[in-house]
Design a protein around this motif. Sequence first.
Motif, PDB file in Angstrom:
ATOM      1  N   ASP A  47      22.012 -18.229  74.542  1.00 53.07           N
ATOM      2  CA  ASP A  47      22.015 -16.944  73.830  1.00 53.07           C
ATOM      3  C   ASP A  47      21.865 -17.150  72.324  1.00 53.07           C
ATOM      4  OD1 ASP A  47      22.022 -14.199  73.653  1.00 53.07           O
ATOM      5  OD2 ASP A  47      24.200 -14.065  73.411  1.00 53.07           O
ATOM      6  N   ILE A  48      20.869 -17.964  71.953  1.00 55.96           N
ATOM      7  CA  ILE A  48      20.590 -18.191  70.542  1.00 55.96           C
ATOM      8  C   ILE A  48      19.258 -17.534  70.180  1.00 55.96           C
ATOM      9  CG2 ILE A  48      21.904 -20.337  70.475  1.00 55.96           C
ATOM     10  CD1 ILE A  48      19.270 -21.857  70.705  1.00 55.96           C
ATOM     11  N   VAL A  49      18.974 -17.472  68.894  1.00 55.90           N
ATOM     12  CA  VAL A  49      17.733 -16.860  68.428  1.00 55.90           C
ATOM     13  C   VAL A  49      16.606 -17.891  68.481  1.00 55.90           C
ATOM     14  CG1 VAL A  49      16.570 -15.783  66.465  1.00 55.90           C
ATOM     15  CG2 VAL A  49      18.975 -15.263  66.946  1.00 55.90           C
ATOM     16  N   SER A  50      15.466 -17.479  68.997  1.00 55.06           N
ATOM     17  CA  SER A  50      14.322 -18.375  69.107  1.00 55.06           C
ATOM     18  C   SER A  50      13.771 -18.740  67.732  1.00 55.06           C
ATOM     19  CB  SER A  50      13.217 -17.719  69.931  1.00 55.06           C
ATOM     20  OG  SER A  50      12.017 -18.467  69.864  1.00 55.06           O
ATOM     21  N   GLU A  51      13.323 -20.001  67.618  1.00 51.62           N
ATOM     22  CA  GLU A  51      12.653 -20.433  66.393  1.00 51.62           C
ATOM     23  C   GLU A  51      11.237 -19.877  66.289  1.00 51.62           C
ATOM     24  OE1 GLU A  51      12.782 -24.580  65.349  1.00 51.62           O
ATOM     25  OE2 GLU A  51      14.487 -24.912  66.678  1.00 51.62           O
ATOM     26  N   PHE A  52      10.680 -19.450  67.427  1.00 48.09           N
ATOM     27  CA  PHE A  52       9.263 -19.110  67.458  1.00 48.09           C
ATOM     28  C   PHE A  52       8.983 -17.640  67.762  1.00 48.09           C
ATOM     29  CE2 PHE A  52       9.788 -23.525  68.906  1.00 48.09           C
ATOM     30  CZ  PHE A  52       9.095 -24.181  67.894  1.00 48.09           C
ATOM     31  N   ASP A  53       9.948 -16.912  68.272  1.00 52.08           N
ATOM     32  CA  ASP A  53       9.703 -15.539  68.718  1.00 52.08           C
ATOM     33  C   ASP A  53       9.218 -14.669  67.568  1.00 52.08           C
ATOM     34  OD1 ASP A  53       9.740 -13.809  70.968  1.00 52.08           O
ATOM     35  OD2 ASP A  53      11.457 -12.769  70.103  1.00 52.08           O
ATOM     36  N   CYS A  54       8.146 -13.939  67.838  1.00 50.33           N
ATOM     37  CA  CYS A  54       7.528 -13.045  66.849  1.00 50.33           C
ATOM     38  C   CYS A  54       6.984 -13.802  65.648  1.00 50.33           C
ATOM     39  CB  CYS A  54       8.504 -11.960  66.400  1.00 50.33           C
ATOM     40  SG  CYS A  54       8.715 -10.678  67.626  1.00 50.33           S
ATOM     41  N   ARG A  55       6.509 -15.002  65.883  1.00 53.24           N
ATOM     42  CA  ARG A  55       5.886 -15.787  64.824  1.00 53.24           C
ATOM     43  C   ARG A  55       4.514 -16.278  65.301  1.00 53.24           C
ATOM     44  NH1 ARG A  55      10.312 -19.284  61.473  1.00 53.24           N
ATOM     45  NH2 ARG A  55      11.975 -17.737  61.471  1.00 53.24           N
ATOM     46  N   TRP A  56       3.653 -16.517  64.316  1.00 51.68           N
ATOM     47  CA  TRP A  56       2.370 -17.131  64.628  1.00 51.68           C
ATOM     48  C   TRP A  56       2.588 -18.607  64.919  1.00 51.68           C
ATOM     49  CZ3 TRP A  56      -1.908 -14.326  65.394  1.00 51.68           C
ATOM     50  CH2 TRP A  56      -1.919 -13.020  64.909  1.00 51.68           C
ATOM     51  N   LEU A  95      -5.384 -23.337  69.795  1.00 44.94           N
ATOM     52  CA  LEU A  95      -5.411 -21.913  69.504  1.00 44.94           C
ATOM     53  C   LEU A  95      -4.244 -21.512  68.610  1.00 44.94           C
ATOM     54  CD1 LEU A  95      -3.023 -20.830  71.586  1.00 44.94           C
ATOM     55  CD2 LEU A  95      -4.848 -21.106  73.251  1.00 44.94           C
ATOM     56  N   VAL A  96      -4.380 -20.347  68.019  1.00 47.90           N
ATOM     57  CA  VAL A  96      -3.328 -19.724  67.218  1.00 47.90           C
ATOM     58  C   VAL A  96      -3.079 -18.334  67.792  1.00 47.90           C
ATOM     59  CG1 VAL A  96      -2.751 -18.760  64.956  1.00 47.90           C
ATOM     60  CG2 VAL A  96      -3.830 -21.006  65.110  1.00 47.90           C
ATOM     61  N   GLY A  97      -1.812 -17.987  67.962  1.00 49.10           N
ATOM     62  CA  GLY A  97      -1.491 -16.667  68.489  1.00 49.10           C
ATOM     63  C   GLY A  97      -0.086 -16.252  68.102  1.00 49.10           C
ATOM     64  N   LEU A  98       0.188 -14.981  68.280  1.00 44.91           N
ATOM     65  CA  LEU A  98       1.515 -14.439  68.000  1.00 44.91           C
ATOM     66  C   LEU A  98       2.362 -14.591  69.252  1.00 44.91           C
ATOM     67  CD1 LEU A  98       3.224 -12.923  65.868  1.00 44.91           C
ATOM     68  CD2 LEU A  98       2.481 -10.794  66.949  1.00 44.91           C
ATOM     69  N   PHE A  99       3.423 -15.390  69.159  1.00 47.38           N
ATOM     70  CA  PHE A  99       4.246 -15.703  70.320  1.00 47.38           C
ATOM     71  C   PHE A  99       5.379 -14.693  70.473  1.00 47.38           C
ATOM     72  CE2 PHE A  99       8.135 -17.664  72.012  1.00 47.38           C
ATOM     73  CZ  PHE A  99       7.685 -18.035  73.266  1.00 47.38           C
ATOM     74  N   TYR A 100       5.642 -14.305  71.724  1.00 46.14           N
ATOM     75  CA  TYR A 100       6.860 -13.553  72.012  1.00 46.14           C
ATOM     76  C   TYR A 100       7.316 -13.849  73.433  1.00 46.14           C
ATOM     77  CZ  TYR A 100       4.356  -9.968  74.753  1.00 46.14           C
ATOM     78  OH  TYR A 100       3.613  -9.302  75.703  1.00 46.14           O
TER      79      TYR A 100
END
Length: 290
Positions: free
Chosen positions: A10-19, A75-80
Motif C-alpha cells: 500500500d505504497i505510492v508508485s514511483e511510476f504511476d501517472c508518469r511518462w 517506446l515512451v508512454g504515460l504509465f498508469y
Amino acid sequence: MDAEDVAEFDIVSEFDCRWVRTAGQFRAIDYWHYRGQIKPSGLAVYDRSETAIWIENFAEPTPSFGNLHQRDIELVGLFYDLCLRAEAGRAAAEADGEILINMGGPCHYGRLNGLMLDDVRVVAVNSTRPERLRGESNRDSFGDLVDLHAIAPDAVVEVRDTANAMLSNLAAGERAYLEHALADPDFVADRLADSNDATSMMAAWAETALAAADNNPSELAYRAFAQRERGWYADPYYDEPQPVYEAIACFCTAQDCADEWPLLEPDTWFIADTVMCLGVEGPDDGWPVE
C-alpha cells in the motif's frame, strides 16, 4: 516490481501517472480496445506467468502493427495502474453501500494484469524481422503444434478448401473476408473502421501473396496444424487422444519455408511476414473459418 510493492505494501508508485521509457517485444492483441502488449524479451512471450505491460493506445499517427508485431521495440508512454484505480473505485463504491463485481477486462485475470501505457510513441524498432521460435527441428521438443495430417487426416482436405477460399476472400479485400466470416454487421463495420487491425494486415498480405501466385492459393506453400495434447490447455496426465476441434492453416511466401512455419500456437496470431495463418473451426459444421 514497483506494481507488486504497491499492491502488497500500500505504497505510492514511483511510476504511476508518469511518462516512462521502456523496451520489450511487442505483440499485437485483439482484446477489448487495447492495441497490444510488450514483454521484456522474446523468450518471455512464451512464459504465461510473466507479467506484460499493455499498450492502450498509440499517439497519432498510429504505427503499422505489421511493422511492430513480434519485434523488439523501444517506446515512451504515460504509465498508469488500471487495477489500482479499479480497486480504489470499488472501495469508494463500497463506502457508499454499493458492491462492484469485476466481470471482465485485464484486472479480471489478476492484480498485476492492468499495467497500462497510454499515448505511446515508438522510439525505435530494433528487429529487422519478426522474432519467434523457429526451426523445424525444434517442433518435437519445443512446439505445441503438430501436422494436422498426423492427428486428423479426415479433416485435411476440408481445412485446405476452407483456407484457400478464405485466402481468396482476403485477397479480394477486408470487407469480402469479414462479410463471409462474420454474421454481425455491426462487428463487420467496427472492423472495417480500423485500418490497422489484424484483418487489415491479413488482407494486405493475401493480396500481395496471391498476386505473386497468379491468384491461385494452391501455388503457395501450405501447412495445416493442430495443437497437440501437451499444449498449454491440455491435461498432461490424461493420455487418451483428444478430438481435434480447431485447425490452423498457414501459407508461406518465403523461397525456403522449411524453418518458417510456426512451432507454437501464440506465434500464429496476427503474423503476416513470410507466413500468414488462419484459424479454422470444426468439425460439427464442416470446417468453417474461425
